[in-house]
Write an enzyme that holds these catalytic residues in place. Structure first.
Site, short mmCIF file in Angstrom:
data_model
loop_
_atom_site.label_atom_id
_atom_site.label_comp_id
_atom_site.label_asym_id
_atom_site.label_seq_id
_atom_site.Cartn_x
_atom_site.Cartn_y
_atom_site.Cartn_z
CG ASP A 11 5.13 -1.17 8.69
OD1 ASP A 11 6.19 -1.52 8.13
OD2 ASP A 11 4.03 -1.71 8.44
CD GLU A 19 3.63 -3.11 2.42
OE1 GLU A 19 3.33 -1.97 2.80
OE2 GLU A 19 4.74 -3.63 2.68
#
Length: 631
Positions: A311, A517
């Site tokens: 990521d 997020e």
């Protein structure tokens, strides 16, 4: 028999002559010959590559940190656009294509001319791009229980990604969100792993149907109208303690395998090209450093043959504070089995550190070769060596009417009716179209940014109607009611205003403001202000339908007695007309809750099957209505 033998002999002779011609041609490179088997092409290219070129292939940079010269000089394997990383605001598809092609020209001018792959977070359509079709976020698609719909959305998304010259989508997210306090819960199809497995059907939509004889684990992309997909975030990202983003998932191996792993097996069976590793930990060990689950299980047990990607700055976060010991992070990530590293800014530090580790035999060359072999396998499979440049073939697919119609269908099917009057005889929905005057209220009724949510144009999402093109819920209502019906719109009217308006009924559209997020992590899960007061002021004065625009269940118990009907619309995207289609009875309500709706946040985490399960609305709940006139 003699003629057959002569024909065979002649064929073999021609093959030998062709081989001799190729062999004598100093410019012939086997890896460039599409007639050669894939394994031979990969082997030939790897035999020609230097260590520096191999490590360069393991790097992914954001477009803002790259130039054509960097692509050429370091043999960079991949670029990406992070959330909001665009050529310019409201860039056209042609401008995207020109940008991608300029970078690709840099890659092709390197010593071996290895094409790069360009990735983007196309998580609900080509959502970074102005005028793209924005589909409902995954939580809404989970409410449809319709894998064929999701497959069609995948195919449409692939076309819109290709319309901008991009060939790699960081989708789907196959997290199993077990706690709605998590800020990424809207990216999860469901708390139920069986529903998440069902929705992996988006992968053949994005990539195409795999050939029946393809062995399990081999990545597959069917053609230039498809893109490489990415199953993420491996593994357990949806199970963190208290739903805190990037936190620790505390669960035994059986729980991990039965809840969070099943969709990955399905994704691999369907030929997914890449898998992205999660920021989260499993029982204290960062997934970016977990060799057992990345190398032994994903690559070994599940036989995954595509490439594993980190990521964004994923290896930096192996340490606390992040980037505190970057050499250690590089070593831990590479040895865990990560193949491509989304750095995404500083390539030279990574390249220098990893080169040193290999030269000192701290990292074996076999680990580098495994990574590069997987990356090249995906690139060859995509046909990048034959046609590396983006083209204009699919420009007209971006935001096409066919795709908007599909998104509108998805909105209709995603809506979940939670309350409809006190009983069947007193049903509030569907609403009549021919009322003399109606009130539409709420912060989310006329705000395209709010109804699209995070990961839309910008990483955290935006407010307002000028950031992209679509239909707000208010626009949809206006287009649906009779031309003689007067619509009064007020975001947050007072009770006196409502009483004086003399309306037949009101539609109140409220919910959460956009987030993504960690910024979306929430301990209270409340409707954003002034939503609660809008509900109270309107619903105390007139018959009202409340439409919730949110990425997850929110606290609604205190308002439930006040409202005549309650609809969960999730984050519907650009096609708000789909909400009006169902409110007014052109279509019936069919959606079912993809996750448990809690009474109070004190109950969380609470999932279907738990011993203590006392929800406001259970997983799978959803009232239905028939289309007006269907009988």
């Amino acid at each position: 028999m003699r003629m057959t033998s002569l024909a065979t002999l002649g064929f073999l002779l021609l093959c030998c002559m062709a081989f001799a011609i190729h062999a004598s041609d100093p410019g012939y490179m086997k890896f460039r010959d599409p007639q050669q088997p894939l394994s031979k092409r990969i082997r030939d290219l790897m035999n020609r590559m230097t260590l520096e070129e191999k490590i360069g292939q393991m790097v992914q940079l954001d477009r803002s940190a790259a130039t054509a010269e960097i692509m050429r000089d370091y043999s960079i394997g991949s670029l990406l656009s992070g959330g909001g990383s665009v050529p310019r605001l409201q860039a056209t598809p042609q401008e995207w294509i020109d940008m991608v092609n300029d970078f690709q020209k840099g890659s092709l001018s390197s010593r071996l001319g290895i094409p790069m792959i360009y990735g983007i977070d196309a998580v609900h359509g080509q959502n970074n791009v102005y005028k793209a079709t924005i589909f409902p976020h995954n939580v809404g698609l989970g409410a449809t229980r319709d894998p064929d719909l999701v497959r069609r959305i995948g195919a449409a998304t692939a076309l819109e990604v290709r319309a901008t010259g991009i060939n790699y989508a960081f989708a789907p997210c196959i997290a199993v969100c077990r706690d709605p306090r998590w800020g990424r819960c809207f990216e999860s199809y469901s708390e139920d792993p069986k529903i998440v497995k069902l929705m992996t059907e988006i992968i053949p939509g994005l990539q195409g149907d795999i050939p029946s004889d393809l062995p399990k684990g081999i990545p597959y992309v069917a053609g230039r109208d498809k893109v490489a997909a990415c199953a993420k975030h491996y593994v357990g990202d949806g199970g963190t303690t208290r739903g805190i983003n990037e936190n620790d998932t505390v669960i035994d191996r059986h729980g991990l395998m039965s809840i969070h792993m099943p969709a990955y097996n399905d994704a691999i069976i369907k030929g997914v090209s890449t898998v992205m590793v999660s920021y989260s930990s499993w029982n204290g060990l960062k997934m970016h450093a977990n060799r057992d689950l990345v190398t032994n299980f994903l690559k070994g047990t599940l036989k995954f043959r595509g490439f594993v990607i980190s990521d964004w700055q994923g290896i930096d976060r192996i340490t606390t504070p992040e980037h505190a010991n970057y050499s250690y992070s590089v070593l831990a990530g590479v040895n865990a089995g990560i193949d491509m590293f989304m750095l995404p800014f500083n390539h030279t530090d990574f390249i220098d550190i990893l080169t040193d580790f290999v030269e000192r035999k701290i990292v074996p060359m076999s680990r580098i070769d495994d990574a590069v072999r997987r990356i090249l396998r995906v690139k060859f499979t995509m046909g990048l060596f034959e046609k590396p440049m983006a083209d204009q073939t699919f420009i007209d697919k971006l935001g096409s009417q066919a795709h908007r119609d599909l998104a509108r269908e998805a909105v209709r099917k995603s809506l979940v009716l939670l309350k409809n009057g006190e009983n069947a005889d007193g049903a509030a929905l569907p609403l009549p179209k021919n009322a003399a005057r109606i009130l539409v209220a709420g912060t989310h009724a006329n705000n395209l940014g709010y109804q699209c949510g995070g990961w839309t144009i910008a990483w955290q999402g935006l407010s307002g109607n000028n950031n992209t093109v679509g239909t707000t819920i208010l626009n949809g209502i206006s287009a649906t009611v009779d031309s003689d019906t007067e619509i009064i719109f007020s975001e947050n009217p007072s009770m006196d205003y409502v009483k004086a308006s003399n309306v037949s009924y009101a539609i109140v559209v409220v919910g959460e403001q956009p987030y993504a997020e960690t910024q979306g992590d929430s301990l209270n899960l409340t409707i954003s202000e002034p939503g609660p007061s809008t509900i109270t002021n309107v619903c105390a004065a007139v018959k009202c339908v409340v439409v919730l625009v949110s990425g997850r269940p929110v606290t609604v118990g205190p308002y439930l007695p006040q409202v005549d009907a309650l609809v969960a619309a999730w984050l519907p995207g650009t096609e708000g007309q789909g909400v009006a289609d169902v409110l007014f009875g052109d279509y019936g309500f069919t959606g079912r809750l993809p996750r448990t709706w809690f009474k109070t946040v004190d109950q969380l985490p609470m999932n279907f099957g738990d011993e203590q399960y006392d929800p406001l609305f259970p997983l799978g709940f959803g009232l239905t209505t028939e289309p007006v006139g269907s009988s």
